[in-house]
Design a protein around this motif. Structure first.
Motif, PDB file in Angstrom:
ATOM      1  N   ILE A  82      -5.920 -56.518 -11.350  1.00 22.23           N
ATOM      2  CA  ILE A  82      -4.822 -55.577 -10.713  1.00 22.23           C
ATOM      3  C   ILE A  82      -3.524 -55.438 -11.675  1.00 22.23           C
ATOM      4  CG2 ILE A  82      -3.433 -55.411  -9.102  1.00 22.23           C
ATOM      5  CD1 ILE A  82      -5.303 -56.732  -7.192  1.00 22.23           C
ATOM      6  N   VAL A  83      -3.436 -56.466 -12.363  1.00 21.16           N
ATOM      7  CA  VAL A  83      -2.406 -56.478 -13.497  1.00 21.16           C
ATOM      8  C   VAL A  83      -2.435 -55.447 -14.319  1.00 21.16           C
ATOM      9  CG1 VAL A  83      -1.120 -57.738 -15.111  1.00 21.16           C
ATOM     10  CG2 VAL A  83      -1.428 -58.947 -12.860  1.00 21.16           C
ATOM     11  N   PRO A  84      -3.596 -55.721 -15.168  1.00 14.51           N
ATOM     12  CA  PRO A  84      -3.731 -54.662 -16.345  1.00 14.51           C
ATOM     13  C   PRO A  84      -3.929 -53.011 -15.637  1.00 14.51           C
ATOM     14  CG  PRO A  84      -5.819 -55.905 -16.029  1.00 14.51           C
ATOM     15  CD  PRO A  84      -4.690 -56.523 -15.201  1.00 14.51           C
ATOM     16  N   MET A  85      -4.701 -52.922 -14.522  1.00 14.45           N
ATOM     17  CA  MET A  85      -4.755 -51.531 -14.153  1.00 14.45           C
ATOM     18  C   MET A  85      -3.306 -50.954 -13.459  1.00 14.45           C
ATOM     19  SD  MET A  85      -8.270 -51.258 -11.553  1.00 14.45           S
ATOM     20  CE  MET A  85      -8.024 -52.804 -10.710  1.00 14.45           C
ATOM     21  N   ASN A  86      -2.518 -51.844 -13.508  1.00 19.08           N
ATOM     22  CA  ASN A  86      -1.211 -51.265 -13.115  1.00 19.08           C
ATOM     23  C   ASN A  86      -0.140 -51.001 -14.486  1.00 19.08           C
ATOM     24  OD1 ASN A  86      -0.155 -50.929 -10.178  1.00 19.08           O
ATOM     25  ND2 ASN A  86      -1.660 -52.634 -10.294  1.00 19.08           N
ATOM     26  N   LEU A  87      -0.427 -51.858 -15.515  1.00 17.40           N
ATOM     27  CA  LEU A  87       0.383 -51.806 -16.393  1.00 17.40           C
ATOM     28  C   LEU A  87      -0.162 -51.453 -17.934  1.00 17.40           C
ATOM     29  CD1 LEU A  87       2.194 -55.565 -16.174  1.00 17.40           C
ATOM     30  CD2 LEU A  87       2.820 -53.110 -15.395  1.00 17.40           C
ATOM     31  N   SER A 226      -6.061 -47.257  -4.732  1.00 18.42           N
ATOM     32  CA  SER A 226      -4.646 -46.951  -3.978  1.00 18.42           C
ATOM     33  C   SER A 226      -4.195 -48.438  -3.475  1.00 18.42           C
ATOM     34  CB  SER A 226      -4.743 -45.879  -3.275  1.00 18.42           C
ATOM     35  OG  SER A 226      -5.588 -46.288  -2.188  1.00 18.42           O
ATOM     36  N   ALA A 227      -4.854 -49.225  -2.767  1.00 19.01           N
ATOM     37  CA  ALA A 227      -4.405 -50.223  -2.139  1.00 19.01           C
ATOM     38  C   ALA A 227      -3.935 -51.482  -3.216  1.00 19.01           C
ATOM     39  CB  ALA A 227      -5.515 -51.004  -1.081  1.00 19.01           C
ATOM     40  N   PHE A 228      -4.475 -51.062  -4.432  1.00 16.29           N
ATOM     41  CA  PHE A 228      -3.885 -52.216  -5.411  1.00 16.29           C
ATOM     42  C   PHE A 228      -2.836 -51.552  -6.556  1.00 16.29           C
ATOM     43  CE2 PHE A 228      -8.300 -54.412  -5.027  1.00 16.29           C
ATOM     44  CZ  PHE A 228      -7.736 -55.172  -3.845  1.00 16.29           C
ATOM     45  N   TRP A 230       0.449 -50.935  -7.228  1.00 16.58           N
ATOM     46  CA  TRP A 230       1.840 -51.355  -6.846  1.00 16.58           C
ATOM     47  C   TRP A 230       2.881 -50.441  -6.336  1.00 16.58           C
ATOM     48  CZ3 TRP A 230       2.300 -55.035 -11.888  1.00 16.58           C
ATOM     49  CH2 TRP A 230       1.436 -56.117 -11.774  1.00 16.58           C
ATOM     50  N   ALA A 231       2.945 -49.401  -6.957  1.00 15.21           N
ATOM     51  CA  ALA A 231       3.904 -48.391  -6.515  1.00 15.21           C
ATOM     52  C   ALA A 231       3.539 -48.167  -5.100  1.00 15.21           C
ATOM     53  CB  ALA A 231       3.947 -47.146  -7.664  1.00 15.21           C
ATOM     54  N   THR A 232       2.360 -47.734  -4.892  1.00 15.31           N
ATOM     55  CA  THR A 232       2.015 -47.383  -3.551  1.00 15.31           C
ATOM     56  C   THR A 232       2.303 -48.577  -2.454  1.00 15.31           C
ATOM     57  OG1 THR A 232       0.240 -46.041  -4.472  1.00 15.31           O
ATOM     58  CG2 THR A 232      -0.093 -46.732  -2.116  1.00 15.31           C
ATOM     59  N   VAL A 233       1.831 -49.788  -2.798  1.00 20.96           N
ATOM     60  CA  VAL A 233       2.035 -50.785  -2.083  1.00 20.96           C
ATOM     61  C   VAL A 233       3.769 -51.251  -1.723  1.00 20.96           C
ATOM     62  CG1 VAL A 233       1.879 -53.336  -1.816  1.00 20.96           C
ATOM     63  CG2 VAL A 233       0.097 -52.149  -2.633  1.00 20.96           C
ATOM     64  N   ALA A 234       4.448 -50.943  -2.654  1.00 23.59           N
ATOM     65  CA  ALA A 234       6.069 -51.229  -2.850  1.00 23.59           C
ATOM     66  C   ALA A 234       6.491 -49.912  -1.935  1.00 23.59           C
ATOM     67  CB  ALA A 234       6.674 -51.029  -4.262  1.00 23.59           C
ATOM     68  N   LYS A 235       6.155 -48.777  -2.049  1.00 24.86           N
ATOM     69  CA  LYS A 235       6.453 -47.651  -1.178  1.00 24.86           C
ATOM     70  C   LYS A 235       6.459 -48.019   0.237  1.00 24.86           C
ATOM     71  CE  LYS A 235       6.030 -42.627  -0.676  1.00 24.86           C
ATOM     72  NZ  LYS A 235       5.264 -41.339  -1.119  1.00 24.86           N
ATOM     73  N   TYR A 240       0.849 -50.793   3.324  1.00 18.47           N
ATOM     74  CA  TYR A 240      -0.055 -49.464   3.050  1.00 18.47           C
ATOM     75  C   TYR A 240      -1.548 -49.728   3.759  1.00 18.47           C
ATOM     76  CZ  TYR A 240      -3.142 -46.186   0.422  1.00 18.47           C
ATOM     77  OH  TYR A 240      -4.017 -45.169   0.174  1.00 18.47           O
ATOM     78  N   ASN A 241      -2.323 -50.730   3.554  1.00 12.04           N
ATOM     79  CA  ASN A 241      -3.490 -50.953   4.310  1.00 12.04           C
ATOM     80  C   ASN A 241      -2.874 -52.481   5.166  1.00 12.04           C
ATOM     81  OD1 ASN A 241      -3.321 -53.017   2.547  1.00 12.04           O
ATOM     82  ND2 ASN A 241      -5.507 -53.008   2.272  1.00 12.04           N
TER      83      ASN A 241
END
Length: 362
Positions: A82-87, A226-228, A230-235, A240-241
């Motif tokens: 999840i880290v690399p997919m976000n950064l 989308s569940a991973f 971070w912007a969506t989870v933070a929002k 979110y789920n």
């Protein structure tokens, strides 16, 4: 029940006070008529539990206002993807991720990140069997890397960073603090992301914690679920789920317990005393060995070996009769390992030291 001391590396011991409170509230949380496990994550009862947990964690670690606290699922291993997919999307592609390879968990992180980006192992202690941390001046960092990844406490190998690197550019530092978060004072502002599985110092397995600086949100790769993101989870304030509600509840009880006990500074003082007590016993002669360089020995996870390893099973059997459990080392390295997280009282460490001395015939 005979009193025991649980030295498991994780899932690990939790504060007795927390377990007693959770047991008392199991069937009826604060007069609601519901167990926390039965509550809607969007209902007012659970929202209050979630808000208290976020508030108390922010207080414990002095987390700046421009950082988001996220509760996710999947554990530390899943977060390695999840880290690399976000950064990595922050940089022009193909992006590079820098790593300092200090043991088994940073090795797993390297393998996972290589699926999403080019990986540069800036430094490694593999040649000395992960018994030290490479000096920062030896690190071969990539200018403009997407991020620098560190596992700041290696649960299996027993090495711990006792410093925070200072980088010369804006590369964010990502720290896997799964096995020592809340055990020592940390300047969160020095990191772009701090993450970890909860099952060491925070709560039950299944909950993952992410502390992320706000400017690092919003660059998730298109393949990121989308569940991973971070912007969506933070929002959605981690809603979110359906989040791991019971894990968040237990974590919140732990956070409140730590605040009542004096916070992270008090935990650090206790952990220093526990680690010194155990390492001094292991170093008393060559009957036992801890192979980690003294300047980077973990305060949380203490691997050790008997000089005569044919005695391993006898040692473990004797420990079990004394209520000293889960001392067998990880299968990848063998030997023994004592994990002495926040919830392990100094009485447990003293009981282990007494047994070490007895078994060695001192």
């Amino acid at each position: 029940m005979t009193h025991i001391f649980n030295f498991s590396a994780g899932p690990a011991v939790l504060p007795k006070e927390v377990l007693e409170q959770a047991a008392a509230e199991m069937l009826d949380w604060h007069g609601s008529g519901m167990s926390v496990m039965e509550m809607s994550h969007r209902g007012p009862e659970f929202i209050s539990i979630y808000q208290d947990a976020v508030r108390d964690l922010r207080a414990l670690l002095a987390i700046p206002a421009n950082y988001k606290i996220l509760f996710l699922q999947g554990g530390g291993l899943a977060e390695n993807a999840i880290v690399p997919m976000n950064l990595v999307g922050r940089r022009a592609q193909p992006a590079t991720v820098d790593f300092v390879h200090t043991g088994s968990w940073s090795g797993k992180s390297i393998a996972e990140a290589a699926r999403y980006a080019s990986v540069n192992v800036a430094a490694s202690s593999e040649s000395d069997k992960f018994t030290s941390i490479p000096a920062p001046e030896s690190w071969r960092l990539t200018p403009g890397a997407a991020y620098l990844h560190l596992c700041t406490n290696e649960t299996i190998d027993g090495v711990e960073f006792n410093f925070t690197p200072e980088l010369s550019d804006d590369t964010p530092i990502v720290a896997d603090m799964s096995s020592h978060i809340l055990s020592r004072v940390v300047d969160v502002s020095k990191y772009g992301v701090i993450f970890g599985g909860a099952q060491k110092n925070i709560g039950p397995a299944g909950l993952t914690l992410v502390i992320v600086r706000e400017d690092l949100l919003g660059s998730a790769l298109p393949i990121c679920p989308s569940a991973f993101d971070w912007a969506t989870v933070a929002k959605h304030d981690s809603m979110y789920n359906t989040p791991p509600t019971y894990g968040i509840y237990i974590a919140g009880l732990v956070f409140a317990h730590l605040l009542r006990a004096g916070g992270v500074p008090a935990m650090e003082r206790r952990n220093i005393a526990k680690a010194r007590l155990l390492y001094d016993a292991l170093d008393a002669d060559d009957f036992y060995q801890n192979r980690v360089a003294p300047d980077c020995r973990s305060r949380m996870n203490v691997p050790f070996y008997l000089r005569d390893e044919s005695l391993n099973e006898k040692f473990l059997a004797g420990a079990k009769t004394r209520g000293l459990l889960q001392l067998k080392g990880h299968k990848s390295v063998g030997g023994m390992r004592a994990s002495i997280y926040n919830a392990m009282p100094i009485e447990g460490v003293q009981a282990l030291v007494d047994y070490l001395n007895e078994f060695a015939g001192r």
